[in-house]
Design a protein around this motif. Structure first.
Motif, PDB file in Angstrom:
ATOM      1  N   SER A  12       0.693  -1.660  -0.050  1.00  0.00           N
ATOM      2  CA  SER A  12      -0.130   0.190  -0.022  1.00  0.00           C
ATOM      3  C   SER A  12       0.997   1.511  -0.468  1.00  0.00           C
ATOM      4  O   SER A  12       0.917   2.073   0.011  1.00  0.00           O
ATOM      5  CB  SER A  12      -1.034  -0.023   1.062  1.00  0.00           C
ATOM      6  OG  SER A  12      -0.332  -0.532   2.337  1.00  0.00           O
ATOM      7  N   ASN A  13       2.075   1.062   0.656  1.00  0.00           N
ATOM      8  CA  ASN A  13       3.120   2.759   0.984  1.00  0.00           C
ATOM      9  C   ASN A  13       3.906   2.934  -0.545  1.00  0.00           C
ATOM     10  O   ASN A  13       4.520   3.715  -0.584  1.00  0.00           O
ATOM     11  CB  ASN A  13       3.303   2.774   2.125  1.00  0.00           C
ATOM     12  CG  ASN A  13       2.259   2.559   3.657  1.00  0.00           C
ATOM     13  OD1 ASN A  13       1.288   3.755   2.712  1.00  0.00           O
ATOM     14  ND2 ASN A  13       2.192   2.815   4.473  1.00  0.00           N
ATOM     15  N   SER A 157       5.490   7.839   0.610  1.00  0.00           N
ATOM     16  CA  SER A 157       4.078   7.138   0.861  1.00  0.00           C
ATOM     17  C   SER A 157       3.852   7.180  -1.190  1.00  0.00           C
ATOM     18  O   SER A 157       3.522   7.961  -1.444  1.00  0.00           O
ATOM     19  CB  SER A 157       3.019   6.942   2.257  1.00  0.00           C
ATOM     20  OG  SER A 157       1.990   5.953   1.082  1.00  0.00           O
ATOM     21  N   LYS A 158       2.490   6.131  -1.663  1.00  0.00           N
ATOM     22  CA  LYS A 158       3.289   5.129  -2.683  1.00  0.00           C
ATOM     23  C   LYS A 158       1.555   6.859  -3.011  1.00  0.00           C
ATOM     24  O   LYS A 158       0.795   7.475  -3.403  1.00  0.00           O
ATOM     25  CB  LYS A 158       2.425   4.480  -3.228  1.00  0.00           C
ATOM     26  CG  LYS A 158       3.647   3.924  -3.663  1.00  0.00           C
ATOM     27  CD  LYS A 158       3.570   2.653  -5.085  1.00  0.00           C
ATOM     28  CE  LYS A 158       2.723   1.476  -3.621  1.00  0.00           C
ATOM     29  NZ  LYS A 158       2.693   0.660  -4.989  1.00  0.00           N
ATOM     30  N   GLU A 159       0.943   6.943  -1.896  1.00  0.00           N
ATOM     31  CA  GLU A 159      -0.857   7.546  -1.683  1.00  0.00           C
ATOM     32  C   GLU A 159      -0.826   9.101  -1.845  1.00  0.00           C
ATOM     33  O   GLU A 159      -1.264   9.237  -2.342  1.00  0.00           O
ATOM     34  CB  GLU A 159      -1.056   7.260  -0.556  1.00  0.00           C
ATOM     35  CG  GLU A 159      -0.829   8.373   0.964  1.00  0.00           C
ATOM     36  CD  GLU A 159      -1.066   8.604   1.800  1.00  0.00           C
ATOM     37  OE1 GLU A 159      -2.373   8.629   2.202  1.00  0.00           O
ATOM     38  OE2 GLU A 159      -0.791   8.275   3.142  1.00  0.00           O
ATOM     39  N   HIS A 160       0.439   9.072  -2.119  1.00  0.00           N
ATOM     40  CA  HIS A 160       1.190  11.086  -2.478  1.00  0.00           C
ATOM     41  C   HIS A 160       1.482  11.115  -4.200  1.00  0.00           C
ATOM     42  O   HIS A 160       1.267  11.865  -4.642  1.00  0.00           O
ATOM     43  CB  HIS A 160       2.412  11.403  -1.219  1.00  0.00           C
ATOM     44  CG  HIS A 160       1.403  11.352  -0.115  1.00  0.00           C
ATOM     45  ND1 HIS A 160       0.947  12.664   0.871  1.00  0.00           N
ATOM     46  CD2 HIS A 160       2.222  11.034   1.027  1.00  0.00           C
ATOM     47  CE1 HIS A 160       0.385  11.699   2.216  1.00  0.00           C
ATOM     48  NE2 HIS A 160       1.665  11.143   1.937  1.00  0.00           N
ATOM     49  N   LYS A 162       0.910   8.398  -6.252  1.00  0.00           N
ATOM     50  CA  LYS A 162       0.212   6.995  -7.066  1.00  0.00           C
ATOM     51  C   LYS A 162      -0.171   7.562  -8.624  1.00  0.00           C
ATOM     52  O   LYS A 162       0.231   7.045  -9.427  1.00  0.00           O
ATOM     53  CB  LYS A 162      -1.392   6.399  -6.421  1.00  0.00           C
ATOM     54  CG  LYS A 162      -2.146   7.378  -6.121  1.00  0.00           C
ATOM     55  CD  LYS A 162      -3.591   6.990  -5.471  1.00  0.00           C
ATOM     56  CE  LYS A 162      -4.245   8.053  -4.953  1.00  0.00           C
ATOM     57  NZ  LYS A 162      -5.434   7.484  -4.341  1.00  0.00           N
TER      58      LYS A 162
END
Length: 310
Positions: A12-13, A157-160, A162
């Protein structure tokens, strides 16, 4: 942390930080040989080690590539705990180690502060993918304590990120000045730096991350500080485009012969040695490999025979 939890975080990250994952007893043999490769903090900062000038000026001058002068450090790169972690995260038993480097950094030797970036440009011929079968794994392994003052990697984190495209690959904190390539963002991204997570941790810490995860090295501020780490790359055997070093190109170095003589068949398989029982192994090839590596115990390959026949 359970491996299922680590895997979810890594997926996820794009990274997982595992403080003290490698126990001190596993680190001790490599630490005992570390000065055969790098100056001690005192040797560097007091100027008593003649090797110190090598590390001055360029942040990457402190890198030694596998096979290492220290056999114990070479063996640590394929430590059972690291291989288990790689298999759990990549969800594959048939793995290859495609990169292994040891890195010494010394406060004041160079500017180690980097812009946020991904490593994919020298870890794959292609671009990162989210497909689970085609992941690659990078690891930072701390041989010593790496508090904030000794330049730990900072992860994002990949949330920032993606939705970020393949280019640009570097995102500086401020607007770039002068001429920049398409791989460097001309516009500063200070908000990304505000979202960083520090990888500071004790000796034995492992940061597992993906080549598509943004991260950066940070500056060393501790007076007379020194940092010793390893940087490893693992991939499924089938992900042939994930590559960095050709091991055959290094396989006639004295350090390689020393490593092979002490490695297990399972560790050698990570570099591409056919496992015992593989059809490659015949009386002729077993005898030939025994000649090339006279200190390697060929018993496992002899007992298994070709095609798995015992």
């Amino acid at each position: 942390m359970e491996f299922d939890t680590i895997r979810r975080e890594w997926q996820s990250n794009g990274f997982a930080i595992l403080p003290g994952y490698i126990p001190s007893e596993d680190l001790a043999p490599a630490l005992g040989q570390l000065e055969t490769m790098f100056p001690s903090p005192e040797g560097f900062h007091d100027g008593t080690d003649p090797r110190r000038d090598r590390y001055i000026g360029d942040e990457f001058d402190g890198i030694d590539a596998f096979p290492f002068t220290s056999v114990e450090l070479s063996l640590l790169a394929v430590n059972d705990r690291l291989v288990r972690l790689a298999r759990e995260l990549l969800v594959d038993e048939d793995l290859r180690i495609y990169s292994a480097e040891a890195w010494a950094k010394f406060a004041g030797a160079a500017d180690y502060d980097q812009a946020l970036h991904r490593d994919y440009l020298n870890h794959t011929l292609l671009v990162p993918t989210n497909a689970p079968d085609y992941q690659q794994l990078e690891m930072f392994v701390y041989l010593v304590d790496v508090p904030e003052g000794l330049g730990p990697p900072h992860m994002l984190s990949k949330e920032h990120t993606k939705d970020f495209p393949a280019k640009p690959n570097w995102y500086p904190p401020v607007d770039a000045s002068g001429r920049v390539s398409g791989f460097v963002s001309p516009t500063g991204s200070p908000h990304l730096y505000q979202a960083e997570v520090s990888g500071a941790g004790p000796a034995g810490t492992v940061i597992a991350f993906q080549p598509g995860t943004f991260h950066r090295g940070t500056g060393m501020t501790t007076p007379r500080g020194a940092r010793y780490t390893m940087h490893l790359g693992y991939r499924p055997a089938s992900v042939e485009w994930g590559t960095r070093y050709a091991w055959a190109d290094r396989s006639h170095a004295p350090a390689w012969y020393s490593f092979v003589s002490q490695a297990t068949p399972q560790q050698l398989a990570l570099f591409g040695f056919p496992p015992p029982g593989h059809a490659y192994w015949t009386a002729e090839t077993v005898a030939g490999v025994a000649q090339r590596y006279p200190h390697l115990d060929m018993t496992p390959w002899k007992l298994a025979g070709a095609g798995g026949r015992a």
